[in-house]
Scaffold this motif. Structure first.
Motif, PDB file in Angstrom:
ATOM      1  N   LYS A  94      23.602 -24.780 -49.332  1.00  0.00           N
ATOM      2  CA  LYS A  94      22.994 -24.905 -47.768  1.00  0.00           C
ATOM      3  C   LYS A  94      21.630 -24.859 -47.608  1.00  0.00           C
ATOM      4  O   LYS A  94      21.033 -24.234 -48.366  1.00  0.00           O
ATOM      5  N   VAL A  95      21.362 -25.833 -47.605  1.00  0.00           N
ATOM      6  CA  VAL A  95      19.108 -26.608 -47.826  1.00  0.00           C
ATOM      7  C   VAL A  95      18.653 -25.539 -46.592  1.00  0.00           C
ATOM      8  O   VAL A  95      19.147 -25.663 -45.476  1.00  0.00           O
ATOM      9  N   TYR A  96      17.989 -25.373 -46.618  1.00  0.00           N
ATOM     10  CA  TYR A  96      17.238 -23.956 -46.139  1.00  0.00           C
ATOM     11  C   TYR A  96      15.308 -24.511 -46.679  1.00  0.00           C
ATOM     12  O   TYR A  96      15.236 -24.842 -47.813  1.00  0.00           O
ATOM     13  N   SER A  97      14.177 -24.261 -45.730  1.00  0.00           N
ATOM     14  CA  SER A  97      13.114 -24.287 -45.948  1.00  0.00           C
ATOM     15  C   SER A  97      12.478 -23.745 -47.413  1.00  0.00           C
ATOM     16  O   SER A  97      12.731 -22.237 -47.279  1.00  0.00           O
ATOM     17  N   GLN A  98      12.483 -23.922 -48.568  1.00  0.00           N
ATOM     18  CA  GLN A  98      11.427 -23.783 -49.512  1.00  0.00           C
ATOM     19  C   GLN A  98      10.045 -24.247 -49.572  1.00  0.00           C
ATOM     20  O   GLN A  98      10.126 -25.111 -49.117  1.00  0.00           O
ATOM     21  N   LEU A  99       9.043 -23.568 -50.144  1.00  0.00           N
ATOM     22  CA  LEU A  99       8.008 -23.674 -50.622  1.00  0.00           C
ATOM     23  C   LEU A  99       7.326 -24.731 -51.470  1.00  0.00           C
ATOM     24  O   LEU A  99       6.588 -25.623 -51.420  1.00  0.00           O
ATOM     25  N   PHE A 100       8.222 -25.216 -52.188  1.00  0.00           N
ATOM     26  CA  PHE A 100       7.684 -25.902 -53.312  1.00  0.00           C
ATOM     27  C   PHE A 100       9.081 -27.069 -53.404  1.00  0.00           C
ATOM     28  O   PHE A 100      10.103 -26.382 -53.579  1.00  0.00           O
ATOM     29  N   GLY A 101       8.313 -28.204 -54.201  1.00  0.00           N
ATOM     30  CA  GLY A 101       9.543 -28.947 -55.245  1.00  0.00           C
ATOM     31  C   GLY A 101      10.144 -30.054 -53.513  1.00  0.00           C
ATOM     32  O   GLY A 101      10.792 -29.668 -52.097  1.00  0.00           O
ATOM     33  N   ASN A 133      12.911 -31.548 -53.980  1.00  0.00           N
ATOM     34  CA  ASN A 133      14.903 -31.175 -54.286  1.00  0.00           C
ATOM     35  C   ASN A 133      14.473 -29.709 -53.981  1.00  0.00           C
ATOM     36  O   ASN A 133      13.666 -29.486 -54.691  1.00  0.00           O
ATOM     37  N   PHE A 134      15.495 -29.402 -53.037  1.00  0.00           N
ATOM     38  CA  PHE A 134      16.172 -28.034 -53.245  1.00  0.00           C
ATOM     39  C   PHE A 134      16.787 -27.408 -54.447  1.00  0.00           C
ATOM     40  O   PHE A 134      17.315 -28.269 -55.534  1.00  0.00           O
ATOM     41  N   ASP A 181      13.941 -15.412 -52.986  1.00  0.00           N
ATOM     42  CA  ASP A 181      13.837 -16.691 -52.288  1.00  0.00           C
ATOM     43  C   ASP A 181      13.952 -16.830 -50.989  1.00  0.00           C
ATOM     44  O   ASP A 181      13.825 -17.718 -50.149  1.00  0.00           O
ATOM     45  N   LEU A 182      15.035 -16.379 -50.799  1.00  0.00           N
ATOM     46  CA  LEU A 182      15.926 -16.818 -49.487  1.00  0.00           C
ATOM     47  C   LEU A 182      15.447 -15.664 -48.228  1.00  0.00           C
ATOM     48  O   LEU A 182      15.034 -16.261 -46.731  1.00  0.00           O
TER      49      LEU A 182
END
Length: 205
Positions: A168-175, A177-178, A186-187
């Motif tokens: 389930k994709v959520y906002s990440q800082l880098f990259g 691709n999820f 991380d979450l």
């Protein structure tokens, strides 16, 4: 329902999707240690890659009880882990709120890996605001009305093969691709108060 689990180091999202709806987590306190597992490793997302954080231990092998495995402080792993976490998530929306709780556990310099992992798990459950009891299994025997997930979450499993988790994709800082199924850190750092709803959406039906 209760769930019987192995105690991991800063567990991944699959672990939390597996225990999310349970009333009690029963940690295996009598098992022997196993190398190259999530017992002493966790994954975070850095600017250019997914990094595995590994806690060095003294003499951990299959003939040693997990609860007797000592952390090796002769290696400078703790500085590496804390710098890695700060580098990965220092600019995340919820870092300043949650990081002090994690840092406080590391500052205690626990002698045993099991004890450190237990306190880190307790802190993560608190930050997620999950009302779940945590106990440690002290003797052999079946436990009624329980789900046993020991041995099901493997560090060397094929990428994308999960028993309890769906991406389930959520906002990440880098990259671009999820990066799925990282440490719960991380979450928490990226989504904060939305973490539990994302975990629920990440449960494999």
């Amino acid at each position: 329902m209760q769930v019987i689990t192995t105690l991991f180091y800063l567990p991944n999202l699959e672990y939390f999707t597996a225990i999310l709806d349970k009333k009690e987590i029963i940690l295996d306190g009598i098992e022997n240690y196993q190398k190259q597992t999530f017992r002493n490793r966790s994954k975070i997302l850095l600017a250019n890659k997914v990094e595995t954080l590994s806690v060095p231990v003294l003499g951990g092998n299959k003939n040693t009880k997990y609860r007797e495995v000592r952390i090796d402080y002769n290696q400078k792993w703790k500085n590496v882990h804390l710098r890695g976490i700060q580098s990965a998530y220092g600019k995340a929306p919820f870092f300043e709120y949650f990081y002090p709780y994690i840092d406080q556990v590391f500052r205690k310099n626990h002698q045993f890996l099991f004890d450190m992992n237990l306190e880190l798990l307790t802190v993560c459950l608190k930050l997620l605001q999950l009302n779940v009891k945590v106990s440690v299994r002290e003797k052999e025997g079946q436990i009624a009305d329980s789900m046993d997930i020991r041995g099901l979450l493997k560090a060397k499993a094929s990428p994308g093969v999960y028993k309890f988790y769906q991406e389930k994709v959520y906002s990440q800082l880098f990259g671009v691709n999820f990066a799925p199924n990282l440490s719960i850190l991380d979450l928490l750092f990226c989504e904060g108060t939305s973490a539990v709803s994302i975990l629920k959406a990440s449960q494999k039906k």
